[in-house]
Write a protein that holds these residues in place. Structure first.
Motif, mmCIF file in Angstrom:
data_model
loop_
_atom_site.group_PDB
_atom_site.id
_atom_site.type_symbol
_atom_site.label_atom_id
_atom_site.label_comp_id
_atom_site.label_asym_id
_atom_site.label_seq_id
_atom_site.Cartn_x
_atom_site.Cartn_y
_atom_site.Cartn_z
ATOM 1 N N VAL A 34 0.869 -1.172 0.000
ATOM 2 C CA VAL A 34 0.000 0.000 0.000
ATOM 3 C C VAL A 34 0.908 1.225 0.000
ATOM 4 O O VAL A 34 1.634 1.472 0.958
ATOM 5 C CB VAL A 34 -0.924 0.023 1.235
ATOM 6 N N LYS A 35 0.868 1.985 -1.080
ATOM 7 C CA LYS A 35 1.722 3.152 -1.213
ATOM 8 C C LYS A 35 1.085 4.416 -0.628
ATOM 9 O O LYS A 35 1.767 5.269 -0.078
ATOM 10 C CB LYS A 35 2.054 3.390 -2.689
ATOM 11 N N LEU A 36 -0.236 4.530 -0.774
ATOM 12 C CA LEU A 36 -0.956 5.699 -0.257
ATOM 13 C C LEU A 36 -2.399 5.302 0.024
ATOM 14 O O LEU A 36 -3.014 4.594 -0.782
ATOM 15 C CB LEU A 36 -0.915 6.849 -1.275
ATOM 16 N N ASN A 37 -2.929 5.782 1.149
ATOM 17 C CA ASN A 37 -4.332 5.524 1.497
ATOM 18 C C ASN A 37 -4.845 6.717 2.287
ATOM 19 O O ASN A 37 -5.093 6.640 3.484
ATOM 20 C CB ASN A 37 -4.462 4.223 2.292
ATOM 21 N N ARG A 38 -5.000 7.840 1.593
ATOM 22 C CA ARG A 38 -5.442 9.075 2.245
ATOM 23 C C ARG A 38 -6.003 10.035 1.204
ATOM 24 O O ARG A 38 -5.785 9.864 0.005
ATOM 25 C CB ARG A 38 -4.294 9.750 3.001
ATOM 26 N N GLY A 39 -6.740 11.024 1.681
ATOM 27 C CA GLY A 39 -7.252 12.050 0.784
ATOM 28 C C GLY A 39 -8.233 11.531 -0.247
ATOM 29 O O GLY A 39 -8.375 12.135 -1.313
ATOM 30 N N GLY A 40 -8.896 10.422 0.036
ATOM 31 C CA GLY A 40 -9.788 9.837 -0.952
ATOM 32 C C GLY A 40 -9.057 9.176 -2.097
ATOM 33 O O GLY A 40 -9.650 8.878 -3.134
ATOM 34 N N LEU A 41 -7.765 8.926 -1.922
ATOM 35 C CA LEU A 41 -6.943 8.283 -2.943
ATOM 36 C C LEU A 41 -6.358 6.985 -2.397
ATOM 37 O O LEU A 41 -6.007 6.904 -1.218
ATOM 38 C CB LEU A 41 -5.802 9.211 -3.391
ATOM 39 N N LEU A 42 -6.239 6.008 -3.258
ATOM 40 C CA LEU A 42 -5.615 4.730 -2.899
ATOM 41 C C LEU A 42 -4.613 4.366 -3.971
ATOM 42 O O LEU A 42 -4.925 4.391 -5.168
ATOM 43 C CB LEU A 42 -6.671 3.633 -2.801
ATOM 44 N N SER A 43 -3.391 4.058 -3.547
ATOM 45 C CA SER A 43 -2.344 3.664 -4.483
ATOM 46 C C SER A 43 -1.733 2.346 -4.022
ATOM 47 O O SER A 43 -1.247 2.241 -2.887
ATOM 48 C CB SER A 43 -1.259 4.744 -4.571
ATOM 49 N N LEU A 44 -1.777 1.350 -4.894
ATOM 50 C CA LEU A 44 -1.267 0.012 -4.590
ATOM 51 C C LEU A 44 -0.259 -0.412 -5.638
ATOM 52 O O LEU A 44 -0.379 -0.058 -6.818
ATOM 53 C CB LEU A 44 -2.408 -1.006 -4.576
ATOM 54 N N ALA A 45 0.704 -1.198 -5.226
ATOM 55 C CA ALA A 45 1.633 -1.845 -6.157
ATOM 56 C C ALA A 45 1.529 -3.350 -5.940
ATOM 57 O O ALA A 45 1.743 -3.829 -4.824
ATOM 58 C CB ALA A 45 3.062 -1.369 -5.917
ATOM 59 N N ILE A 46 1.181 -4.066 -6.995
ATOM 60 C CA ILE A 46 1.095 -5.523 -6.927
ATOM 61 C C ILE A 46 2.262 -6.097 -7.727
ATOM 62 O O ILE A 46 2.437 -5.778 -8.904
ATOM 63 C CB ILE A 46 -0.238 -6.021 -7.500
ATOM 64 N N VAL A 47 3.048 -6.928 -7.077
ATOM 65 C CA VAL A 47 4.230 -7.495 -7.728
ATOM 66 C C VAL A 47 4.020 -8.986 -7.950
ATOM 67 O O VAL A 47 3.536 -9.694 -7.062
ATOM 68 C CB VAL A 47 5.509 -7.234 -6.897
ATOM 69 N N THR A 48 4.358 -9.443 -9.140
ATOM 70 C CA THR A 48 4.248 -10.853 -9.498
ATOM 71 C C THR A 48 5.614 -11.357 -9.950
ATOM 72 O O THR A 48 6.239 -10.767 -10.840
ATOM 73 C CB THR A 48 3.233 -11.064 -10.632
ATOM 74 N N TYR A 49 6.063 -12.427 -9.334
ATOM 75 C CA TYR A 49 7.321 -13.078 -9.732
ATOM 76 C C TYR A 49 6.997 -14.456 -10.280
ATOM 77 O O TYR A 49 6.216 -15.214 -9.674
ATOM 78 C CB TYR A 49 8.266 -13.206 -8.538
#
Length: 232
Positions: free
Chosen positions: A115-130
């Motif tokens: 979870v990169k950001l979860n504030r201000g009505g914004l959500l930023s996620l990074a999903i990594v697949t190996y």
């Protein structure tokens, strides 16, 4: 008087759900927005067979104001896990028919997230697949999910860099890093035209981090390339 009261009520509801925040910039919401009530928890999936090993930990959401949107989002992420399993199972079984090597070297799939950001009505996620399917090394892929929770819409790169000048500013940040370590990169100059329509990026409280996968700008050994760009 009744019409006035109704208008005030509508404005209150819009503000409560964050829609009124749309007048502010995404950059301001990243830096100054309150933490979201949305909770990000993990869905875990494991699968082991002689020819394939899967370990997945992917995000699921709880507490979104739009429950239908939330359910669709959660289902789509779980489907990505199933798609990975099906793809690797098919590849592993096809290879197994050709050569009996999987007792020592099974195919591997690993999914994880941040979870990169979860504030201000914004959500930023990074999903990594190996994935590892034989050879000298496996491959790592990133999927970046940036959502405006007030609308349920996924954000594109151009939502934050919405003018030619802003895109040029982002390109300049990339060029500055290339100039510092030119031996690591395939190119000498990064131009704004090299930014893809679906350009990967994630958000933090103070930066939008532009990302490039393995082999896009640099060799495998250089890893995932990240270029943080501060607010204008």
């Amino acid at each position: 008087m009744r019409k006035l009261s109704m208008a005030v009520l509508v404005l209150f509801l819009l503000t409560s759900f964050g829609i009124a925040e749309a007048a502010g910039s995404y950059w301001q919401r990243m830096a100054h927005g309150y933490p979201n009530q949305l909770v990000v928890y993990e869905y875990v999936y494991e699968y082991v067979s002689p020819e394939l090993e899967i370990t997945a930990r992917v995000p699921q959401l709880a507490g979104a104001s739009d429950v239908n949107w939330q359910d669709e989002f959660n289902a789509s992420i779980r489907q990505e896990v199933q798609d990975l399993v099906a793809s690797l199972q098919e590849a592993a079984l096809e290879s197994l028919e050709l050569e009996q090597v999987f007792q020592a070297f099974p195919y591997v799939g690993i999914m994880d997230f941040e979870v990169k950001l979860n504030r201000g009505g914004l959500l930023s996620l990074a999903i990594v697949t190996y994935t590892f399917t034989g050879g000298a090394h496996g491959m790592t892929y990133y999927d970046y999910i940036n959502v405006d929770l007030t609308t349920g819409r996924r954000l594109a790169f151009t939502d934050l860099f919405d003018t030619e000048a802003e895109i040029a500013r982002a390109a300049q940040v990339i060029n500055e890093k290339i100039a510092q370590e030119p031996e690591w990169y395939f190119i000498d100059q990064f131009t704004p035209g090299l930014i893809a329509a679906d350009q990967g990026f994630f958000l933090t409280e103070s930066q939008a981090v532009i990302c490039f996968g393995l082999y896009e700008l640099a060799p495998y050994a250089a890893g995932i390339q990240e270029f943080p760009v501060s607010a204008p």
